[in-house]
Design a protein around this motif. Structure first.
Motif, PDB file in Angstrom:
ATOM      1  N   LYS A 130       0.953  -1.298   0.133  1.00 27.08           N
ATOM      2  CA  LYS A 130       0.041   0.096   0.068  1.00 27.08           C
ATOM      3  C   LYS A 130       0.727   1.169   0.059  1.00 27.08           C
ATOM      4  O   LYS A 130       1.873   1.134   0.526  1.00 27.08           O
ATOM      5  CB  LYS A 130      -0.854  -0.262   1.008  1.00 27.08           C
ATOM      6  CG  LYS A 130      -1.887  -1.181   0.993  1.00 27.08           C
ATOM      7  CD  LYS A 130      -2.895  -1.429   2.279  1.00 27.08           C
ATOM      8  CE  LYS A 130      -3.925  -2.344   2.327  1.00 27.08           C
ATOM      9  NZ  LYS A 130      -4.860  -2.454   3.315  1.00 27.08           N
ATOM     10  N   LEU A 131       0.246   2.065  -0.605  1.00 31.20           N
ATOM     11  CA  LEU A 131       1.087   3.470  -0.999  1.00 31.20           C
ATOM     12  C   LEU A 131       0.923   4.273   0.454  1.00 31.20           C
ATOM     13  O   LEU A 131      -0.148   4.535   0.832  1.00 31.20           O
ATOM     14  CB  LEU A 131       0.604   4.114  -2.147  1.00 31.20           C
ATOM     15  CG  LEU A 131       0.617   3.469  -3.427  1.00 31.20           C
ATOM     16  CD1 LEU A 131       0.292   4.324  -4.506  1.00 31.20           C
ATOM     17  CD2 LEU A 131       2.152   3.080  -3.812  1.00 31.20           C
ATOM     18  N   ILE A 133       0.139   8.006   2.527  1.00 33.35           N
ATOM     19  CA  ILE A 133      -0.803   9.131   2.003  1.00 33.35           C
ATOM     20  C   ILE A 133      -0.024  10.414   1.963  1.00 33.35           C
ATOM     21  O   ILE A 133       0.671  10.489   2.978  1.00 33.35           O
ATOM     22  CB  ILE A 133      -1.915   9.254   2.872  1.00 33.35           C
ATOM     23  CG1 ILE A 133      -2.695   8.001   2.976  1.00 33.35           C
ATOM     24  CG2 ILE A 133      -3.050  10.194   2.765  1.00 33.35           C
ATOM     25  CD1 ILE A 133      -3.156   7.300   1.784  1.00 33.35           C
ATOM     26  N   VAL A 197      -4.349  12.381  -4.318  1.00 32.73           N
ATOM     27  CA  VAL A 197      -5.034  11.380  -3.624  1.00 32.73           C
ATOM     28  C   VAL A 197      -6.420  11.123  -4.125  1.00 32.73           C
ATOM     29  O   VAL A 197      -6.936  12.037  -4.259  1.00 32.73           O
ATOM     30  CB  VAL A 197      -4.743  11.465  -2.329  1.00 32.73           C
ATOM     31  CG1 VAL A 197      -5.392  12.668  -1.589  1.00 32.73           C
ATOM     32  CG2 VAL A 197      -5.157  10.186  -1.177  1.00 32.73           C
ATOM     33  N   PRO A 228      -2.462   7.108  -4.261  1.00 32.80           N
ATOM     34  CA  PRO A 228      -3.248   6.352  -2.889  1.00 32.80           C
ATOM     35  C   PRO A 228      -4.694   6.452  -3.134  1.00 32.80           C
ATOM     36  O   PRO A 228      -5.099   7.443  -3.536  1.00 32.80           O
ATOM     37  CB  PRO A 228      -2.528   7.102  -1.655  1.00 32.80           C
ATOM     38  CG  PRO A 228      -1.327   7.768  -2.347  1.00 32.80           C
ATOM     39  CD  PRO A 228      -1.649   8.246  -3.370  1.00 32.80           C
ATOM     40  N   VAL A 230      -8.024   6.229  -0.721  1.00 30.03           N
ATOM     41  CA  VAL A 230      -8.856   6.246   0.745  1.00 30.03           C
ATOM     42  C   VAL A 230     -10.096   6.042   0.547  1.00 30.03           C
ATOM     43  O   VAL A 230     -10.853   6.480   0.030  1.00 30.03           O
ATOM     44  CB  VAL A 230      -8.541   7.480   1.546  1.00 30.03           C
ATOM     45  CG1 VAL A 230      -9.136   7.607   2.720  1.00 30.03           C
ATOM     46  CG2 VAL A 230      -6.926   7.660   1.555  1.00 30.03           C
ATOM     47  N   ASP A 247      -5.223   1.666   0.124  1.00 28.00           N
ATOM     48  CA  ASP A 247      -4.332   2.314   0.694  1.00 28.00           C
ATOM     49  C   ASP A 247      -4.475   2.775   2.348  1.00 28.00           C
ATOM     50  O   ASP A 247      -3.683   2.708   3.164  1.00 28.00           O
ATOM     51  CB  ASP A 247      -3.389   3.377  -0.191  1.00 28.00           C
ATOM     52  CG  ASP A 247      -3.166   2.499  -1.418  1.00 28.00           C
ATOM     53  OD1 ASP A 247      -2.259   1.924  -1.263  1.00 28.00           O
ATOM     54  OD2 ASP A 247      -3.694   3.237  -2.257  1.00 28.00           O
TER      55      ASP A 247
END
Length: 498
Positions: A130-131, A133, A197, A228, A230, A247
């Motif tokens: 996972k990237l 934030i 993001v 990323p 969310v 992520d």
């Protein structure tokens, strides 16, 4: 034969008769699991299903239970296929289950659980994948329904916490069979527009309403997203597949907006800390520069411009004085020699001419007596010789001048040889001065320590523990702080121990 005439049956025979009648009926029923017993070592799984007005004990052999692939839990709604049977030893009726499946929402949960296990086995839910934030994203992509409360919650939160951020909104459907494809297209659009993001959010709803976020295609696109992702899906008791592969997962759309935006209070604290750090760094730099400037200004070379070359200058003065005394004396001696030569020449030439003139006069008289007729010719001959002698005098004078110039050149050469020893002495003095220079000492690996007042530290008492010391090396100054004292003997012992 009437019932009274029939023979009475034993209990075992009666139970066998009932069991045969029940096992001939196969039914499919739906009920809620109220009790469950699946203990190691048992040959079957025992459980009870019920509805509002009845309950039914059930059993299912382990091989059938494992083949069904269902992990039953109390409270699940299940669909059973089987037959009724009797356990004659206890006189209890059971439902012998052939197959079991989750009914309604339970079936959906089973599908989601199976998909979750599949994606997890592929590593799509690995935290290492996972990237991170971004701390201060200036462009935020928002993928949600444009008519729900979620979009207003997110925009209101971002406007309050991080108003400098630019929001790229992709309005998509978040319910129905076409919702996963629409969400994927919305993510592509905001990423193409420059989002740093992406927020994928929606408000609460039933488990069936949230099924688009359990779509495998959507989950794989979230994993492939270059920025990323969310998620903020407002269904707190459950976690969707999108939440698992995202992520970062937030419980609500508002919480998702808070995850990607810094609080104004934290920004103020960060700016204050950075301002203090910059001020402290600038102050330290100014102090170090002032200390270096003070040390440079206190150096004897800068305080007295003659200090560096005083000794060589004095040596030059001495050599120049000796040279000024030596050259005139040699020139005076040569002048005397030239003057004597001029006097001798001036004396010798007229005497020689006079002697020749007297001799010629005698010869003239003799020729006048002997050869009167040829007197005039002889007189002309004498006059011709006299003219030749007069013409020879300038040539002799030029030869004498040439000798004088040669003597002058010799004198200049002698003067250069006289200054050569003094030049060598000057070079030796300059080399000694360079060897004694503090900069040369530093270049050989030594260092000079000065305390906070700029004074040279010659003993440990001049630098107390905790004080600041600037150590000058060949290419700069080291800012140090004294942590402890050690005498020379202690340092020697520590080297021997090493």
């Amino acid at each position: 034969m009437t019932n009274s005439e029939r023979p009475a049956l034993s209990v075992s025979a009666a139970m066998a008769l009932a069991k045969g009648a029940l096992e001939g009926v196969t039914v499919r029923l739906v009920g809620e699991v109220s009790e469950l017993s699946n203990k190691p070592g048992y040959k079957a799984v025992y459980f009870t299903v019920k509805d509002k007005s009845a309950s039914l004990p059930c059993m299912m052999w382990n091989n059938r239970y494992r083949a069904a692939g269902v992990q039953m839990r109390v409270g699940q709604l299940v669909e059973l296929t089987g037959r009724f049977t009797l356990y004659a030893a206890k006189g209890r009726m059971n439902f012998d289950v052939f197959s079991v499946a989750l009914a309604g929402e339970g079936n959906l949960r089973l599908q989601v659980a199976n998909l979750a296990r599949k994606l997890s086995a592929e590593g799509l839910m690995d935290p290492a994948r996972k990237l991170p934030i971004p701390v201060f994203p200036l462009t935020i992509g928002l993928v949600t329904s444009p008519r729900g409360d979620a979009v207003h919650d997110v925009l209101r939160t971002l406007r309050r916490r991080f108003p400098v951020a630019r929001v790229l909104l992709a309005g998509v459907a978040v319910e129905g069979p076409q919702a996963p494809a629409g969400i994927v297209e919305g993510m592509r659009a905001v990423v193409h527009a420059g989002a740093e993001v992406v927020l994928v959010v929606r408000g609460g709803g039933s488990y069936e309403d949230l099924m688009p976020f359990n779509d495998e295609f959507l989950a794989r696109m979230i994993v492939k997203c270059p920025v990323p992702v969310v998620t903020g899906i407002g269904h707190e008791p459950d976690t969707s597949i999108a939440d698992m592969v995202a992520d970062l997962r937030a419980s609500t759309p508002t919480a998702a907006a808070e995850k990607v935006s810094p609080a104004r209070e934290s920004l103020d604290a960060l700016f204050a800390a950075r301002t203090g750090s910059l001020s402290a760094c600038a102050q330290r730099s100014i102090e170090h520069a002032a200390a270096r400037l003070g040390r440079a200004a206190a150096h004897p070379v800068f305080r007295d411009s003659n200090a560096l070359l005083a000794a060589p200058a004095m040596g030059l003065d001495v050599a120049a004085d000796r040279l000024s005394r030596a050259l005139p004396a040699s020139l005076d001696k040569d002048r005397l020699q030239v003057a004597r030569m001029q006097e001798r020449l001036a004396t010798a030439l007229p005497n020689a001419v006079n002697e020749d003139a007297v001799a010629l006069g005698h010869l003239k008289d003799r020729f006048a007596r002997v050869l009167p007729v040829g007197v005039a010719s002889v007189a002309q001959l004498v006059e011709h010789d006299r003219e030749r002698l007069v013409r020879a005098l300038p040539a002799a004078t030029r030869a004498l001048s040439s000798d004088l110039a040669h003597a002058r050149q010799r004198l200049v050469g002698v003067g250069g040889s006289l200054t050569q020893p003094y030049r060598q002495q000057f070079g030796v003095a300059a080399a000694q001065l360079d060897a004694l220079s503090p900069l040369a000492v530093l270049g050989r690996g030594y260092a000079i320590a000065r305390n906070e007042e700029g004074a040279v530290v010659k003993h440990v008492a001049a630098a107390p523990v905790g004080s600041r010391v600037d150590v000058s090396v060949s290419d700069g100054v080291l800012a140090c702080r004294v942590e402890a004292h050690a005498t020379a003997s202690q340092q020697t012992d520590s080297r021997k121990d090493a």
